[in-house]
Design an enzyme around this catalytic site. Structure first.
Site, PDB file in Angstrom:
ATOM      1  N   LEU A   1       7.335   9.258   1.595  1.00  0.00           N
ATOM      2  CA  LEU A   1       7.212   7.848   1.272  1.00  0.00           C
ATOM      3  C   LEU A   1       8.230   7.505   0.186  1.00  0.00           C
ATOM      4  O   LEU A   1       8.435   8.280  -0.744  1.00  0.00           O
ATOM      5  CB  LEU A   1       5.802   7.513   0.759  1.00  0.00           C
ATOM      6  CG  LEU A   1       4.624   7.733   1.714  1.00  0.00           C
ATOM      7  CD1 LEU A   1       3.313   7.378   1.020  1.00  0.00           C
ATOM      8  CD2 LEU A   1       4.777   6.939   2.997  1.00  0.00           C
ATOM      9  N   ASP A   2       8.866   6.340   0.318  1.00  0.00           N
ATOM     10  CA  ASP A   2       9.790   5.873  -0.719  1.00  0.00           C
ATOM     11  C   ASP A   2       9.053   5.680  -2.040  1.00  0.00           C
ATOM     12  O   ASP A   2       7.831   5.524  -2.068  1.00  0.00           O
ATOM     13  CB  ASP A   2      10.432   4.549  -0.308  1.00  0.00           C
ATOM     14  CG  ASP A   2      11.297   4.669   0.930  1.00  0.00           C
ATOM     15  OD1 ASP A   2      11.715   5.790   1.252  1.00  0.00           O
ATOM     16  OD2 ASP A   2      11.540   3.634   1.578  1.00  0.00           O
ATOM     17  N   LYS A   3       9.821   5.626  -3.103  1.00  0.00           N
ATOM     18  CA  LYS A   3       9.253   5.467  -4.444  1.00  0.00           C
ATOM     19  C   LYS A   3       8.289   4.287  -4.522  1.00  0.00           C
ATOM     20  O   LYS A   3       7.213   4.386  -5.110  1.00  0.00           O
ATOM     21  CB  LYS A   3      10.383   5.286  -5.459  1.00  0.00           C
ATOM     22  CG  LYS A   3       9.901   5.044  -6.886  1.00  0.00           C
ATOM     23  CD  LYS A   3      11.080   4.759  -7.815  1.00  0.00           C
ATOM     24  CE  LYS A   3      10.591   4.410  -9.212  1.00  0.00           C
ATOM     25  NZ  LYS A   3      11.706   4.015 -10.113  1.00  0.00           N
TER      26      LYS A   3
ATOM     27  N   THR B   1       6.872   2.619  -1.908  1.00  0.00           N
ATOM     28  CA  THR B   1       5.933   2.502  -0.796  1.00  0.00           C
ATOM     29  C   THR B   1       4.635   3.191  -1.205  1.00  0.00           C
ATOM     30  O   THR B   1       4.653   4.290  -1.762  1.00  0.00           O
ATOM     31  CB  THR B   1       6.494   3.154   0.479  1.00  0.00           C
ATOM     32  OG1 THR B   1       7.690   2.474   0.855  1.00  0.00           O
ATOM     33  CG2 THR B   1       5.498   3.075   1.622  1.00  0.00           C
TER      34      THR B   1
ATOM     35  N   ARG C   1      11.948  -0.413   6.893  1.00  0.00           N
ATOM     36  CA  ARG C   1      12.721  -1.379   6.107  1.00  0.00           C
ATOM     37  C   ARG C   1      14.000  -1.781   6.842  1.00  0.00           C
ATOM     38  O   ARG C   1      14.360  -2.966   6.896  1.00  0.00           O
ATOM     39  CB  ARG C   1      13.048  -0.777   4.738  1.00  0.00           C
ATOM     40  CG  ARG C   1      11.801  -0.431   3.928  1.00  0.00           C
ATOM     41  CD  ARG C   1      12.122   0.437   2.711  1.00  0.00           C
ATOM     42  NE  ARG C   1      12.956  -0.276   1.750  1.00  0.00           N
ATOM     43  CZ  ARG C   1      13.524   0.322   0.702  1.00  0.00           C
ATOM     44  NH1 ARG C   1      13.348   1.631   0.499  1.00  0.00           N
ATOM     45  NH2 ARG C   1      14.252  -0.379  -0.142  1.00  0.00           N
TER      46      ARG C   1
END
Length: 298
Positions: free
Chosen positions: A135-137, A139, A235
């Site tokens: 997961l992105d920072k 998210t 995204r």
């Protein structure tokens, strides 16, 4: 403490195979892991160390013992963890916004990995941190951590065979022209950027299924199901079709309503690496997304 022990009992339709064929072909154990087991003499047939070319018969018990590992240069750091589930093989955590999963040069501490390693050390365990889904920072939501090499390798097979179900929810700009559909567009890293991705013909295949949950004021609340797992896939895909995520200024969104991309990993389902029982988890929308959703309702 002792490491993880994996035990198999040979059935009648597996009798006559070699241990190597049984473990590689029937149980999906990687060649790398088998080499390690052989080198450490930690693979046993009926309690006795046995080489992999040995034939097996019905009722035989094969045991693999994996020693614990030191986590690789991750500094333990005490923090509150939102653990949804944990057993000897996996952890499922709910990740907050503004937290990296792994340490980086820009974020060497405060990451989920720092907290998990500290949590394990408090219990007397040394383990390597292995995140299964990323997961992105910024998210939020559900993330799986494998607690041993066996679990990680089995879950990698699950991902490769597309048995890991990942469902996200997002707030996006504008109103989509249809209620549901599929975005199939290859994704590659932008040549001039280390971070940003784009849709490009020479990229990796990427498939996202979307469904509109609710129309909002100049925005939409959407559900997104990943069939593939490319970096920044949701995204990039939502920006590609003209509906970037709220708060995602990297891909064309604005921060008028959210100061981060409005993306949450809502649901996970996968077969457990050892028992193969289907595990399912759901995470509630975080407060900031819930607040924005309510503010944008008609």
């Amino acid at each position: 403490m002792e490491g993880t022990t994996i035990t198999y009992t040979v059935s009648s339709n597996e009798s006559g195979l070699t241990m190597k064929s049984f473990l590689r072909q029937r149980k999906g154990i990687s060649r790398k892991l088998l080499v390690r087991m052989k080198q450490e003499q930690s693979i046993f047939l009926n309690g006795i160390f046995t080489y992999l070319d040995h034939p097996i018969t019905v009722g035989d018990v094969i045991t693999m013992k994996m020693p614990e590992e030191e986590s690789e240069n991750i500094v333990p750091e005490a923090m509150k963890l939102d653990i949804q589930f944990e057993d000897e093989d996996i952890m499922v955590l709910n990740k907050p916004a503004n937290q990296c999963v792994h340490p980086t040069l820009l974020h060497p501490n405060g990451t989920l990995a720092n907290g998990v390693v500290h949590y394990w050390m408090e219990q007397g365990f040394n383990r390597k941190f292995r995140a299964v889904n990323r997961l992105d920072k910024n998210t939020t939501g559900l993330l799986i951590v494998a607690k041993n090499q066996y679990a990680h390798q089995q879950l990698a097979i699950t991902q490769r065979e597309r048995q890991l179900t990942r469902v996200y929810e997002a707030l996006v700009h504008g109103k989509l022209n249809k209620e549901e559909g599929t975005i199939q567009a290859p994704i590659a890293r932008k040549s001039e950027s280390l971070v940003e991705r784009e849709v490009r013909e020479d990229g990796q295949d990427a498939i996202t299924h979307f469904k509109v949950l609710q129309e909002l004021q100049n925005a939409s609340y959407v559900q997104l199901k990943l069939e593939t797992g490319r970096t920044h896939q949701i995204r990039v895909h939502m920006s590609y079709i003209g509906h970037p995520l709220l708060g995602d200024d990297l891909y064309g969104g604005t921060k008028e309503w959210m100061d981060r991309q409005a993306l949450h990993a809502r649901y996970l389902s996968f077969p457990h690496p050892r028992s193969k029982k289907i595990m399912s988890f759901t995470s509630e929308l975080p407060a900031d997304m819930e607040k924005t959703l309510n503010e944008l309702l008609f």
